[in-house]
Design a protein around this motif. Sequence first.
Motif, mmCIF file in Angstrom:
data_model
loop_
_atom_site.group_PDB
_atom_site.id
_atom_site.type_symbol
_atom_site.label_atom_id
_atom_site.label_comp_id
_atom_site.label_asym_id
_atom_site.label_seq_id
_atom_site.Cartn_x
_atom_site.Cartn_y
_atom_site.Cartn_z
ATOM 1 N N MET A 1 66.319 -87.248 -4.586
ATOM 2 C CA MET A 1 65.262 -87.847 -3.877
ATOM 3 C C MET A 1 64.106 -87.387 -3.345
ATOM 4 N N THR A 2 62.949 -87.861 -3.763
ATOM 5 C CA THR A 2 61.598 -87.210 -3.461
ATOM 6 C C THR A 2 60.992 -88.150 -2.397
ATOM 7 N N LYS A 3 60.587 -87.547 -1.186
ATOM 8 C CA LYS A 3 59.935 -88.492 0.030
ATOM 9 C C LYS A 3 58.330 -88.055 -0.343
ATOM 10 N N CYS A 4 57.546 -89.333 0.142
ATOM 11 C CA CYS A 4 55.806 -89.197 0.231
ATOM 12 C C CYS A 4 55.803 -87.969 1.349
ATOM 13 N N ASN A 5 54.838 -87.092 0.987
ATOM 14 C CA ASN A 5 54.579 -86.186 1.850
ATOM 15 C C ASN A 5 53.560 -86.760 3.111
ATOM 16 N N GLY A 6 53.337 -87.858 2.802
ATOM 17 C CA GLY A 6 52.175 -88.569 3.775
ATOM 18 C C GLY A 6 52.829 -89.289 4.799
ATOM 19 N N CYS A 7 53.770 -90.235 4.353
ATOM 20 C CA CYS A 7 54.339 -91.041 5.470
ATOM 21 C C CYS A 7 56.055 -91.166 5.509
ATOM 22 N N GLY A 8 56.599 -90.076 4.695
ATOM 23 C CA GLY A 8 58.090 -89.966 4.795
ATOM 24 C C GLY A 8 58.968 -90.808 4.058
ATOM 25 N N ILE A 9 58.384 -91.820 3.350
ATOM 26 C CA ILE A 9 59.178 -92.930 2.626
ATOM 27 C C ILE A 9 59.592 -92.494 1.404
ATOM 28 N N GLU A 10 60.830 -92.813 0.959
ATOM 29 C CA GLU A 10 61.446 -92.374 -0.242
ATOM 30 C C GLU A 10 60.490 -92.913 -1.483
ATOM 31 N N LEU A 11 59.963 -92.059 -2.311
ATOM 32 C CA LEU A 11 59.115 -92.399 -3.520
ATOM 33 C C LEU A 11 60.110 -93.431 -4.559
ATOM 34 N N GLN A 12 59.363 -94.459 -5.024
ATOM 35 C CA GLN A 12 60.222 -95.324 -6.214
ATOM 36 C C GLN A 12 58.981 -95.718 -7.310
ATOM 37 N N ASP A 13 59.350 -95.703 -8.623
ATOM 38 C CA ASP A 13 58.308 -96.128 -9.638
ATOM 39 C C ASP A 13 58.903 -97.610 -10.282
ATOM 40 N N ASN A 14 59.656 -98.309 -9.350
ATOM 41 C CA ASN A 14 60.230 -99.391 -10.110
ATOM 42 C C ASN A 14 59.313 -100.812 -9.586
ATOM 43 N N ASP A 15 59.029 -100.731 -8.190
ATOM 44 C CA ASP A 15 58.592 -101.976 -7.739
ATOM 45 C C ASP A 15 57.175 -101.983 -7.012
ATOM 46 N N ILE A 16 56.075 -102.338 -7.735
ATOM 47 C CA ILE A 16 54.657 -101.843 -7.209
ATOM 48 C C ILE A 16 54.509 -102.595 -5.821
ATOM 49 N N ASN A 17 55.324 -103.713 -5.507
ATOM 50 C CA ASN A 17 55.051 -104.398 -4.200
ATOM 51 C C ASN A 17 56.105 -103.761 -3.055
ATOM 52 N N SER A 18 56.663 -102.900 -3.409
ATOM 53 C CA SER A 18 57.477 -102.516 -2.459
ATOM 54 C C SER A 18 57.028 -100.859 -1.810
ATOM 55 N N LEU A 19 57.636 -100.637 -0.626
ATOM 56 C CA LEU A 19 57.069 -99.381 -0.272
ATOM 57 C C LEU A 19 57.576 -98.158 -0.899
ATOM 58 N N GLY A 20 56.551 -97.265 -0.827
ATOM 59 C CA GLY A 20 57.196 -95.985 -1.475
ATOM 60 C C GLY A 20 56.815 -95.923 -3.056
ATOM 61 N N TYR A 21 55.975 -97.022 -3.485
ATOM 62 C CA TYR A 21 55.798 -96.972 -4.800
ATOM 63 C C TYR A 21 54.622 -96.095 -5.390
ATOM 64 N N THR A 22 54.940 -95.440 -6.431
ATOM 65 C CA THR A 22 54.068 -94.488 -7.215
ATOM 66 C C THR A 22 54.250 -94.540 -8.589
ATOM 67 N N ASP A 23 53.306 -94.457 -9.453
ATOM 68 C CA ASP A 23 53.388 -94.786 -10.885
ATOM 69 C C ASP A 23 53.843 -93.374 -11.556
ATOM 70 N N ASN A 24 54.117 -92.520 -10.563
ATOM 71 C CA ASN A 24 54.540 -91.156 -11.251
ATOM 72 C C ASN A 24 55.430 -90.285 -10.065
ATOM 73 N N LEU A 25 56.636 -90.086 -10.440
ATOM 74 C CA LEU A 25 57.372 -89.784 -9.275
ATOM 75 C C LEU A 25 57.022 -88.320 -9.000
ATOM 76 N N SER A 26 56.314 -87.513 -9.738
ATOM 77 C CA SER A 26 56.077 -86.206 -9.372
ATOM 78 C C SER A 26 54.797 -86.179 -8.482
ATOM 79 N N ASN A 27 54.003 -87.285 -7.988
ATOM 80 C CA ASN A 27 53.054 -87.391 -7.115
ATOM 81 C C ASN A 27 53.473 -86.878 -5.620
ATOM 82 N N LYS A 28 52.803 -86.362 -4.997
ATOM 83 C CA LYS A 28 53.155 -86.018 -3.528
ATOM 84 C C LYS A 28 53.069 -87.243 -2.514
ATOM 85 N N LEU A 29 52.263 -88.069 -2.957
ATOM 86 C CA LEU A 29 52.195 -89.311 -2.071
ATOM 87 C C LEU A 29 52.491 -90.630 -2.742
ATOM 88 N N CYS A 30 52.972 -91.580 -1.821
ATOM 89 C CA CYS A 30 53.028 -93.025 -2.457
ATOM 90 C C CYS A 30 51.652 -93.574 -2.576
#
Length: 324
Positions: A1-30
């Motif tokens: 599980m990787t967390k966003c360095n900026g806000c602490g939310i868990e990163l996910q690449d499934n749902d663009i409308n939900s919190l934690g979305y990033t298009d690349n899970l290796s990004n540091k920030l959501c």
Amino acid sequence: MTKCNGCGIELQDNDINSLGYTDNLSNKLCNRCFRLTNYGEYKKVSLNNNDYTKIIKSIPNDSLVLYTTDFLSLNIDNIDKFKQVLLVITKRDIIPRSVKEYKIINKLKKILPNIIDIIIVSSINNYNIDELYNKLIKYSDNKDIYVVGYTNTGKSTLVNKLIKNYTNYNYKITESMYPSTTLDIVKIKLNNLTIIDTPGLIDENNIINYLEKEELKKVLPKSSINPKTCQINGKGSIIIDKYLRLDYETNNTNSIIIYSSRLLDIKFNSIDNNKYKEYNKYTFNIDKGKDIVIRGLCFIKTTKEIKINIYIKNIKPVIRENLI
Ligand SMILES: Nc1nc2c(ncn2[C@@H]2O[C@H](COP(=O)(O)OP(=O)(O)O)[C@@H](O)[C@H]2O)c(=O)[nH]1
Ligand SMILES: [Mg+2]
């Protein structure tokens, strides 16, 4: 599980409308933090106090809690939920220069006899940050240090300042003028200290939770607060921008002193004008020992006893012993 360095939310690449979305899970920030940090774009989130209460409850009793509050609200509700508290009054730069720090500290120590210590800092001016760091070393006793307080009191900015001053990391938690920027805990190693930034509590009685971007810019003070003194006698009305109406009636000369952002428009009006009478009405009898606090907007003092009516929407004024 990787967390966003900026806000602490868990990163996910499934749902663009939900919190934690990033298009690349290796990004540091959501995406939300990336757009907020780089373009100032703000996406409102609907976390509620239940989410925060869970986080607050998970804080071990023996850890050091750095409880932040800023000068305009000085909101210390909930401080008694913690055992080991270092109270940090943030944003020293907005406190009028004439205010004596020791007076605020002494009054707060009387109200809060059980806390460990109190310090006034400014992250923006780097004021008292070394002193704070030394206190953290002194009091933490190798335990985790949790940064707690209401949203927008400057928690993340303070943690970033500590990172910048005392580590070589090139790393930043997301900070912004919008409430609820930090979404989950963010853990930072600061040499031998472990600091945990938290989302903080939402104060539903703080006006900032009801304002849009342009209004926030006006209401949140950017520089030292300039108390505005209104000399009064007889009947009249004071209008604070589009937020508040204050009606007074007095048989002698008196002064109403308003502490707020300099960008607010404060005007006298005739008592017969109906402006903002549709807002909720609150009546107070106050004297010079009390402040009326409109959290996030201003606080109001008088020099003599007076009866006033306040009209405001969404939030309620609170009364406190005056601190300055
Ligand atoms: N004037 C002033 N503003 C500050 C200071 N520290 C933080 N802020 C501002 O307060 C707002 C909230 O900051 P943030 O760190 O995100 O608050 P948090 O919600 O408690 O984490 C931002 O607009 C910051 O720029 C300070 O020392 N002085
Ligand atoms: Mg934060």
